[in-house]
Design a protein around this motif. Structure first.
Motif, PDB file in Angstrom:
ATOM      1  N   VAL A 186       0.952  33.412  21.496  1.00  0.00           N
ATOM      2  CA  VAL A 186       0.834  32.602  22.704  1.00  0.00           C
ATOM      3  C   VAL A 186       1.122  33.493  23.907  1.00  0.00           C
ATOM      4  O   VAL A 186       1.913  34.440  23.812  1.00  0.00           O
ATOM      5  N   LYS A 187       0.443  33.209  25.012  1.00  0.00           N
ATOM      6  CA  LYS A 187       0.680  33.971  26.247  1.00  0.00           C
ATOM      7  C   LYS A 187       0.239  33.159  27.439  1.00  0.00           C
ATOM      8  O   LYS A 187      -0.412  32.117  27.304  1.00  0.00           O
ATOM      9  N   LEU A 188       0.593  33.664  28.605  1.00  0.00           N
ATOM     10  CA  LEU A 188       0.124  33.122  29.876  1.00  0.00           C
ATOM     11  C   LEU A 188      -0.969  34.051  30.403  1.00  0.00           C
ATOM     12  O   LEU A 188      -0.763  35.262  30.451  1.00  0.00           O
ATOM     13  N   ASP A 189      -2.110  33.481  30.780  1.00  0.00           N
ATOM     14  CA  ASP A 189      -3.161  34.323  31.347  1.00  0.00           C
ATOM     15  C   ASP A 189      -2.886  34.569  32.827  1.00  0.00           C
ATOM     16  O   ASP A 189      -1.831  34.181  33.351  1.00  0.00           O
ATOM     17  N   GLU A 190      -3.817  35.200  33.508  1.00  0.00           N
ATOM     18  CA  GLU A 190      -3.619  35.578  34.916  1.00  0.00           C
ATOM     19  C   GLU A 190      -3.338  34.370  35.809  1.00  0.00           C
ATOM     20  O   GLU A 190      -2.654  34.468  36.816  1.00  0.00           O
ATOM     21  N   GLU A 191      -3.897  33.207  35.450  1.00  0.00           N
ATOM     22  CA  GLU A 191      -3.702  31.982  36.237  1.00  0.00           C
ATOM     23  C   GLU A 191      -2.563  31.126  35.687  1.00  0.00           C
ATOM     24  O   GLU A 191      -2.443  29.950  36.032  1.00  0.00           O
ATOM     25  N   ASP A 192      -1.761  31.693  34.804  1.00  0.00           N
ATOM     26  CA  ASP A 192      -0.638  31.002  34.171  1.00  0.00           C
ATOM     27  C   ASP A 192      -1.052  29.858  33.246  1.00  0.00           C
ATOM     28  O   ASP A 192      -0.275  28.935  32.985  1.00  0.00           O
ATOM     29  N   ASN A 193      -2.293  29.920  32.743  1.00  0.00           N
ATOM     30  CA  ASN A 193      -2.704  28.986  31.701  1.00  0.00           C
ATOM     31  C   ASN A 193      -2.091  29.451  30.389  1.00  0.00           C
ATOM     32  O   ASN A 193      -2.072  30.652  30.091  1.00  0.00           O
ATOM     33  N   LEU A 194      -1.615  28.519  29.604  1.00  0.00           N
ATOM     34  CA  LEU A 194      -1.028  28.826  28.309  1.00  0.00           C
ATOM     35  C   LEU A 194      -2.145  28.945  27.283  1.00  0.00           C
ATOM     36  O   LEU A 194      -2.960  28.033  27.130  1.00  0.00           O
TER      37      LEU A 194
END
Length: 189
Positions: A126-134
């Motif tokens: 799991v991670k946060l993308d550049e726009e903070d989407n999970l």
């Protein structure tokens, strides 16, 4: 049955998990993920109606950077995370070099490495993308983790030596002691 969307909601609603994801994201690593027990334990804790989080021996942050496979870089990154959250047992690994440690052909990415973890229930990231989407990655799917089943990933199931590693891990981890409804599936090779 829990869906991928519900797993993401569990994580999103967990302030502690989100803080750790934000800390890992702050390193700006290529192809990074927090993986394995970070997700599995959360799902199993919820499915067992635990009121408190199960203690994890470490928080696995992985990334993929073939340009710098020096172990000292991983330790430096662990130090940066420790400075942000000294209460967390961080473990940082560059999957571009882990194939050497695991005596396997080179991985092509972090997701490729996750697909070759021993158990399907831990082959999660799991991670946060550049726009903070999970973002959740599950190369072997999420059905085993949400059904409280432990089985070898296809990569481990296809090889007798790897199956021995799987069996040793299952014995060592003894997840059923903590989560008594977990079912361990053995494949004889």
């Amino acid at each position: 049955m829990m869906s991928e969307k519900e797993v993401l909601s569990l994580i999103r609603e967990d302030q502690w998990m989100m803080e750790l994801l934000e800390a890992a994201k702050s390193l700006n690593l290529p192809d990074w993920w927090i993986c394995a027990g970070f997700i599995r334990s959360k799902v199993w804790d919820v499915l067992h109606d635990f009121n408190e989080r199960t203690i994890m021996p470490d928080i696995d942050v992985i990334y993929f950077d073939p340009a710098n496979m020096d172990v000292r870089e991983e330790k430096r990154l662990e130090g940066k995370l420790k400075s942000l959250r000294p209460d967390i047992p961080w473990s940082v690994k560059n999957e571009a070099r882990m194939h050497i440690k695991n005596n396997l052909p080179p991985y092509s990415s972090s997701v490729d490495a996750i697909s070759k973890f021993p158990e399907t229930a831990t082959a999660l990231g799991v991670k946060l993308d550049e726009e903070d989407n999970l973002i959740l990655i599950a190369p072997c799917g999420i059905s085993d983790v949400i059904n409280l089943e432990v089985r070898p990933t296809p990569y481990f199931a296809e090889d007798k030596a790897r199956m021995n590693i799987y069996k040793e891990r299952i014995t060592k981890k003894n997840w059923q002691l903590t989560w008594n409804r977990v079912k361990v599936c053995h494949i004889d090779r």
